[in-house]
Motif scaffolding. Structure first.
Motif, PDB file in Angstrom:
ATOM      1  N   PHE A 288       0.798  -1.269  -0.229  1.00  0.00           N
ATOM      2  CA  PHE A 288      -0.070   0.029  -0.071  1.00  0.00           C
ATOM      3  C   PHE A 288       0.920   1.257  -0.102  1.00  0.00           C
ATOM      4  N   ASN A 289       2.294   1.138   0.359  1.00  0.00           N
ATOM      5  CA  ASN A 289       2.958   2.211   0.632  1.00  0.00           C
ATOM      6  C   ASN A 289       2.189   3.163   1.524  1.00  0.00           C
ATOM      7  N   LYS A 290       1.893   2.758   2.730  1.00  0.00           N
ATOM      8  CA  LYS A 290       1.197   3.615   3.651  1.00  0.00           C
ATOM      9  C   LYS A 290       1.433   3.000   5.171  1.00  0.00           C
ATOM     10  N   GLU A 291       1.175   3.916   5.946  1.00  0.00           N
ATOM     11  CA  GLU A 291       1.254   3.269   7.485  1.00  0.00           C
ATOM     12  C   GLU A 291       0.030   2.644   7.841  1.00  0.00           C
ATOM     13  N   ILE A 292       0.429   1.643   8.455  1.00  0.00           N
ATOM     14  CA  ILE A 292      -0.953   0.554   8.668  1.00  0.00           C
ATOM     15  C   ILE A 292      -1.069   0.744  10.439  1.00  0.00           C
ATOM     16  N   ALA A 293      -2.113   1.240  10.889  1.00  0.00           N
ATOM     17  CA  ALA A 293      -2.197   1.403  12.328  1.00  0.00           C
ATOM     18  C   ALA A 293      -2.859   0.116  12.516  1.00  0.00           C
TER      19      ALA A 293
ATOM     20  N   VAL B 130       9.386  -0.277  -3.726  1.00  0.00           N
ATOM     21  CA  VAL B 130       9.545  -0.464  -5.208  1.00  0.00           C
ATOM     22  C   VAL B 130       9.343  -1.742  -5.834  1.00  0.00           C
ATOM     23  N   LEU B 131       9.966  -2.842  -4.959  1.00  0.00           N
ATOM     24  CA  LEU B 131       9.824  -4.207  -5.552  1.00  0.00           C
ATOM     25  C   LEU B 131       8.293  -4.574  -5.555  1.00  0.00           C
ATOM     26  N   TYR B 132       7.413  -4.279  -4.962  1.00  0.00           N
ATOM     27  CA  TYR B 132       5.861  -4.622  -4.780  1.00  0.00           C
ATOM     28  C   TYR B 132       5.341  -3.918  -5.867  1.00  0.00           C
ATOM     29  N   ARG B 133       5.700  -2.506  -6.216  1.00  0.00           N
ATOM     30  CA  ARG B 133       4.856  -1.950  -7.442  1.00  0.00           C
ATOM     31  C   ARG B 133       5.258  -2.557  -8.645  1.00  0.00           C
ATOM     32  N   GLU B 134       6.305  -3.435  -8.704  1.00  0.00           N
ATOM     33  CA  GLU B 134       6.297  -4.225 -10.111  1.00  0.00           C
ATOM     34  C   GLU B 134       5.603  -5.594  -9.876  1.00  0.00           C
ATOM     35  N   MET B 135       5.555  -6.087  -8.547  1.00  0.00           N
ATOM     36  CA  MET B 135       5.017  -7.402  -8.501  1.00  0.00           C
ATOM     37  C   MET B 135       3.434  -7.078  -8.493  1.00  0.00           C
TER      38      MET B 135
ATOM     39  N   VAL C  23       1.786   1.340  14.829  1.00  0.00           N
ATOM     40  CA  VAL C  23       1.925   1.577  13.687  1.00  0.00           C
ATOM     41  C   VAL C  23       2.996   0.960  12.872  1.00  0.00           C
ATOM     42  N   ILE C  24       2.830   0.230  11.659  1.00  0.00           N
ATOM     43  CA  ILE C  24       3.592  -0.354  10.929  1.00  0.00           C
ATOM     44  C   ILE C  24       3.867   0.607   9.599  1.00  0.00           C
ATOM     45  N   LYS C  25       5.154   1.031   9.420  1.00  0.00           N
ATOM     46  CA  LYS C  25       5.584   1.804   8.279  1.00  0.00           C
ATOM     47  C   LYS C  25       6.173   0.855   7.112  1.00  0.00           C
ATOM     48  N   PRO C  26       6.161   1.619   5.927  1.00  0.00           N
ATOM     49  CA  PRO C  26       6.611   0.941   5.000  1.00  0.00           C
ATOM     50  C   PRO C  26       8.079   1.009   4.711  1.00  0.00           C
ATOM     51  N   LYS C  27       8.515   0.014   4.095  1.00  0.00           N
ATOM     52  CA  LYS C  27      10.241  -0.088   3.857  1.00  0.00           C
ATOM     53  C   LYS C  27      10.411   0.215   2.303  1.00  0.00           C
ATOM     54  N   GLU C  28      10.830   1.267   2.022  1.00  0.00           N
ATOM     55  CA  GLU C  28      11.004   1.879   0.468  1.00  0.00           C
ATOM     56  C   GLU C  28      11.413   0.758  -0.277  1.00  0.00           C
ATOM     57  N   LYS C  29      12.615   0.255   0.135  1.00  0.00           N
ATOM     58  CA  LYS C  29      13.140  -0.694  -1.062  1.00  0.00           C
ATOM     59  C   LYS C  29      11.918  -2.035  -1.550  1.00  0.00           C
ATOM     60  N   ASN C  30      11.066  -2.248  -0.339  1.00  0.00           N
ATOM     61  CA  ASN C  30      10.107  -3.248  -0.548  1.00  0.00           C
ATOM     62  C   ASN C  30       8.810  -2.397  -1.427  1.00  0.00           C
TER      63      ASN C  30
END
Length: 506
Positions: free
Chosen positions: A432-437, A484-489, A475-482
């Motif tokens: 999602f590239n978003k913080e998940i509460a 990018v990968l998930y955008r492709e996946m 709150v779970i924060k996104p990891k930038e390198k992941n």
């Protein structure tokens, strides 16, 4: 007398739970019981209703026995239940059919009949439902009418599993406005059974359905024999509550469209609360009533936690042994551990998670599960992680639909069984590239049910007054390198969807 206590009951597809809360939403008692689903033919997914009722009596009694409260401490009982359930009953409330659940697709011909013979765009704006899908009781009633003519003729009412249980406990046939709108037969603009649908499609009168009531409606008088078995007083207020998704939204503190609740249990859904009916131009989302001035809009998938449950059930003996060796009491904890050992993207392995057909976003009841990119190097751990990722890809597709029609969402609040897994939550944050509460309680639908009871008896002023446990735990924060990968996946997931199922999502 001890502290005030509020019971929340959630009647799920896989099992039933009862949680007891204090006025702040702190859990002081709990019990859960799983029951089997019935599937003996293609498209079938039923429950035996008396088994569900007996399980309810047991979990309520057990949860009270596990905590130091007396029957006099219980201020109210609120009910949450699976949506889109359907069964036929006689005038004494005896079931003539089993519970036909949202996952049952045997009424596909009837759903297609509706699609081919009626303006589903008009029906969507009347009901908030994509009625051309077989999950809705509208097509299930037609299916019974076509396949069980004598039984249909002898039916006194068509009810939900919650109505069945409330009638057993009290003798009243009442349905909350959310469950009523989730049948595909209620007009969400005037909160009444739609005469045109009943007359033209079903050819029945509205007396075949229960009386539509607000979620705060209190049934007065629980039958003595059942009150005794549960350990409660006969005059304990029984509040009919709402559907599990809507109760989860409330249990997370989602009172407007700035907060989006994300629930993954057996199925999965994203929802926001809105002040007027909200529709998607292509009819891909749904919109159900909650109160006279509040609606819940969102989208739901058939295949959430049921994907991991399928893996568990197929290899249960093996996984139980492995969980024991690894020191895990629960197989799902083992699955989270397995997924943590695999790289994001599952090393190229992808999965289309449509084991029970599909609701949003594609609304394809014929869709099936498909594993793609399988190589000799892939292990069961890869398959587990790919299953988790596939569920989130599908949920992200729903998020994008809701974002298009209402762009006010500031926070996503996670609840349901998947919120127990930090790995699964991280996958969501990255996709999602978003913080998940993470919701203050893991089973938000049960708190939502208990909270509705608090409002009903006046111990909480209204639905805009949250209790302390509705605040997020972390709150779970996104990891930038992941990310990018998930955008492709995710793009690959969409391509696979188009290639296998023959249509595009976006």
């Amino acid at each position: 007398m001890g502290r005030k206590a509020y019971l929340g009951i959630d009647i799920g597809t896989s099992g039933i739970r009862c949680n007891i809360f204090d006025i702040e939403g702190n859990q002081i008692g709990f019990d859960y019981m799983e029951y089997p689903t019935i599937c003996t033919e293609k498209g079938m997914l039923e429950l035996e209703p008396n088994n569900v009722f007996k399980s309810l009596l047991e979990v309520v009694g057990n949860s009270i026995a596990k905590c130091s409260i007396s029957s006099g401490d219980i201020r109210s009982i609120g009910i949450s239940s699976q949506m889109h359930s359907f069964l036929a009953v006689d005038k004494d409330g005896n079931n003539l059919t089993n519970v036909i659940t949202w996952g049952d697709t045997r009424s596909m011909d009837e759903a297609k009949f509706i699609e081919q013979n009626y303006d589903c765009g008009i029906l969507y704006r009347k009901t908030g439902c994509r009625v051309q899908h077989p999950m809705y009781p509208l097509s299930n009633i037609l299916w019974v009418k076509n396949k069980m003519k004598e039984l249909f003729k002898n039916t006194y009412k068509f009810v939900t599993i919650k109505e069945f249980i409330v009638f057993k406990l009290s003798g009243e046939f009442v349905i909350d406005v959310t469950d009523a709108s989730a049948t595909g037969c209620l007009n969400i603009n005037n909160f009444k059974w739609d005469r045109d649908i009943l007359k033209d499609i079903l050819k029945i009168n509205e007396d075949k359905f229960g009386a539509v009531k607000e979620c705060t409606y209190m049934v007065k008088g629980i039958k003595k024999k059942y009150a005794g078995r549960m350990g409660i007083k006969t005059n304990t207020p029984l509040v009919i509550g709402s559907g599990d998704g809507i109760m989860a939204n409330i249990g997370c503190g989602g009172f407007d469209d700035t907060s989006m609740s994300c629930t993954i249990g057996t199925s999965g859904a994203l929802r926001i609360a809105v002040d007027k009916p909200l529709f998607d131009e292509q009819g891909r989302t749904w919109c159900y009533c909650f109160t006279k001035d509040k609606w819940i809009s969102g989208g739901a998938i058939n295949n959430g936690g049921i994907v991991l449950k399928y893996f568990r059930n197929q290899f249960r003996e093996q996984f139980e042994k492995e969980a024991l060796r690894a020191g895990y009491e629960d197989i799902y904890d083992l699955f989270s551990y397995y997924a943590s050992q695999i790289n994001p993207g599952s090393d190229g392995l992808t999965f289309l998670p449509f084991l029970t057909g599909e609701r949003a976003p594609g609304w394809n009841a014929d869709a099936t599960g498909t594993l793609l990119g399988l190589r000799f190097m892939h292990s069961k751990k890869h398959i587990i992680r790919a299953g988790m990722e596939s569920v989130i890809y599908n949920m992200y597709s729903i998020y994008k639909m809701i974002e298009k029609i209402d762009g006010n969402v500031e926070q996503i609040i996670a609840n349901g069984g998947y919120a127990n897994s930090d790995v699964w939550l991280q996958i969501q944050a990255d996709i999602f590239n978003k913080e998940i509460a993470v919701a203050g309680v893991k089973e938000a639908s049960v708190l939502g049910a208990a909270y509705t009871g608090m409002v009903s008896v006046g111990d909480v002023k209204n639905f805009k007054q949250p209790v302390s446990r509705m605040k997020p735990l972390k709150v779970i924060k996104p990891k930038e390198k992941n990310v990018v990968l998930y955008r492709e996946m995710y793009s690959e997931f969409l391509d696979n969807y188009s290639a296998i199922l023959g249509k595009k999502l976006f």
